[in-house]
Motif scaffolding. Structure first.
Motif, short mmCIF file in Angstrom:
data_model
loop_
_atom_site.label_atom_id
_atom_site.label_comp_id
_atom_site.label_asym_id
_atom_site.label_seq_id
_atom_site.Cartn_x
_atom_site.Cartn_y
_atom_site.Cartn_z
N GLY A 107 -2.95 -8.32 -5.17
CA GLY A 107 -2.74 -8.98 -3.90
C GLY A 107 -2.30 -8.02 -2.81
N ALA A 108 -2.84 -8.21 -1.63
CA ALA A 108 -2.54 -7.30 -0.52
C ALA A 108 -1.07 -7.31 -0.16
CB ALA A 108 -3.39 -7.67 0.70
N GLY A 109 -0.39 -8.43 -0.33
CA GLY A 109 1.02 -8.51 0.04
C GLY A 109 1.98 -8.36 -1.11
N ALA A 110 1.49 -7.99 -2.29
CA ALA A 110 2.36 -7.86 -3.46
C ALA A 110 3.33 -6.69 -3.30
CB ALA A 110 1.52 -7.68 -4.72
N LYS A 111 4.52 -6.83 -3.85
CA LYS A 111 5.48 -5.73 -3.83
C LYS A 111 4.94 -4.57 -4.66
CE LYS A 111 8.61 -7.91 -1.43
NZ LYS A 111 8.91 -7.49 -0.05
N PRO A 112 5.26 -3.33 -4.30
CA PRO A 112 4.73 -2.19 -5.04
C PRO A 112 5.31 -2.08 -6.44
CG PRO A 112 6.31 -1.46 -3.40
CD PRO A 112 6.08 -2.92 -3.14
N MET A 113 4.55 -1.49 -7.34
CA MET A 113 5.04 -1.24 -8.69
C MET A 113 6.28 -0.35 -8.65
SD MET A 113 1.47 -0.62 -10.76
CE MET A 113 0.97 0.75 -9.71
N HIS A 114 7.17 -0.57 -9.61
CA HIS A 114 8.43 0.16 -9.76
C HIS A 114 9.44 -0.23 -8.67
CE1 HIS A 114 6.95 3.53 -12.65
NE2 HIS A 114 6.22 2.43 -12.79
N SER A 115 9.13 -1.22 -7.86
CA SER A 115 10.12 -1.78 -6.94
C SER A 115 10.93 -2.82 -7.71
CB SER A 115 9.42 -2.46 -5.76
OG SER A 115 10.31 -3.34 -5.08
#
Length: 464
Positions: free
Chosen positions: A421-429
């Motif tokens: 998803g374009a608005g998903a939080k980044p990995m490792h956040s």
């Protein structure tokens, strides 16, 4: 096609009309200097692809394909809620790299409940393999599909109903979702079978780069060695449900650099009587940060990130006599990474000597580049077409690393992404959470790979 799945496919098809550039997606690629284009390509409908059921029925190709398509999607809808429950359970009980035994045990119990696959436990540590042997094989090939078991040392901060119960540990890279998707593919394989042997591998210690090598070194893996190997990783920032793909290097090579600097302590009022590593470490940071541009001119995908700095103990009366620095070195190929490692080694030793400090260097967490071969890339595209998922083609490698490159160094195949998803939080956040809506699409794509792979000759078969 069930109504809700049909609706999702229509949304995916709408996304497939877009074209985006890396300038717009610099944060998700991790390197603002990149200027590659990304094309989102619409895929044909499943009904146009003659590949679902070649090994499953003697009916005409068109009729049997339509029947199995409906059956697969209907079964996927039936098991969808169970995959969400499984993902939430795995999220609640995460395990760090090297300590994934409890997670592997949960997955094994689930597989025993829902499939008749042969399980091999304790591979390369806590690794688990589920082996599906066809009752009437039409191929002597073995296909491997992999997911990861381990979580990250990151505290859960979101008020999730299924929040992690392990203090300071949580699934912030989406491995809980990857495991659940692979379990979904297991349910489809149990119901619809495959033309050849399929090995579903739940691998330990991906985050440290140690798990793939440990599994490959396990003597019991010899009987499972695949003719083709595939893995997917969710990718925040890309359209949800899109298949993200690149031929050649998909994920970069990387290596950790650990510098231990030693001098001699002194009273803070007479620092000249000691040998503080402060200036040496400061110079190392200054010289290592731009080193990639000097060692590999023109290679924008190579860079060094300083990740840790520590010196002495908290005090106002002591000038420190020891310190350490850690950095991650990245490049698009293993060869370029070696060049960068040698340059960093030379720089650290030169700076330490000029400041009168001893420097001990350790190399840790080596990740080989994940290099997709042409045939593996084509099979992922075929699988995306079967699953009616749009395909995003990257022009440059992703900057992060994945130890699946070790498998791709031994068997042709591909590592690919699934847009979260374009608005998903980044990995490792700390605020990241795997999107449950991806579970059935990922499971379907992995299952479709078993159809595509066994209908295409392997490299060895082509040579014969």
């Amino acid at each position: 096609m069930p109504q809700d799945l049909a609706h999702r496919h229509l949304l995916a098809r709408d996304l497939a009309q877009a074209r985006v550039t890396t300038d717009e997606r610099a944060p998700l690629l991790g390197n603002p200097a990149k200027r590659a284009s990304i094309f989102v390509m619409p895929c044909a409908r499943v009904a146009q692809a003659p590949s679902w059921t070649a090994a499953r029925t003697n009916e005409t190709a068109g009729d049997c394909m339509s029947t199995l398509e409906d059956a697969v999607l209907h079964h996927l809808q039936e098991i969808g809620a169970g995959l969400v429950d499984l993902r939430h359970e795995l999220h609640q009980h995460p395990s760090l790299s090297g300590d994934e035994g409890p997670t592997a045990a949960r997955v094994a119990r689930w597989l025993r409940t829902h499939t008749q696959a042969r399980l091999i436990e304790g591979l390369g540590g806590a690794g688990l393999a589920a082996v599906f042997e066809p009752s009437n094989p039409t191929s002597d090939q073995t296909l491997l599909l992999r997911a990861e078991l381990d979580a990250l040392p990151i505290s859960e901060v979101e008020p999730l109903s299924y929040r992690s119960t392990a203090e300071g540990v949580s699934h912030k890279c989406g491995h809980d979702g990857h495991m659940a998707m692979l379990c979904g593919a297991a349910r489809l394989l149990e119901r619809f079978g495959a033309a050849g042997r399929v090995v579903l591998l739940f691998q330990p210690a991906e985050e440290t780069g140690e798990g793939a090598c440990a599994v490959l070194a396990d003597p019991r893996f010899d009987e499972l060695r695949p003719d083709r190997a595939f893995a997917l990783h969710n990718l925040p920032g890309f359209p949800e449900g899109s298949v993200v793909l690149r031929g050649g290097t998909f994920a970069s090579a990387s290596q950790g650099l650990w510098v231990k600097a030693s001098g001699e302590t002194a009273h803070a009022s007479t620092p000249h009587l000691g040998r503080s590593p402060a200036l040496a470490l400061a110079r190392m940071i200054q010289e290592l940060t731009p080193l990639a541009a000097e060692a590999l001119p023109g290679h924008r995908d190579a860079f060094i990130t300083i990740t840790h700095l520590e010196m002495g103990r908290p005090s106002y009366g002591v000038a420190p006599g020891e310190g350490e620095l850690r950095a991650t070195l990245r490049a698009a190929s293993d060869e370029d990474l070696e060049t960068l490692v040698r340059a960093a080694f030379t720089t650290v030793k030169r700076v330490a000597a000029s400041e009168g400090i001893e420097a001990e260097i350790e190399h840790q967490e080596r990740f080989a580049a994940s290099i997709n071969d042409e045939g593996g890339t084509a099979l992922v595209e075929q699988a995306a077409e079967l699953a009616e998922l749009p395909v995003v083609h990257l022009e440059e490698p992703l900057p992060w690393s994945e130890d699946f490159g070790q498998f791709l160094g031994r068997a042709p195949g591909a590592l690919f992404g699934l847009g979260a998803g374009a608005g998903a939080k980044p990995m490792h956040s700390a605020r990241y959470d795997f999107p449950d809506d991806l579970l059935t699409r990922g499971a379907l794509c992995l299952f479709a790979l078993t159809r595509a792979a066994f209908e295409s000759p392997s490299d060895e078969e082509s040579e014969r």
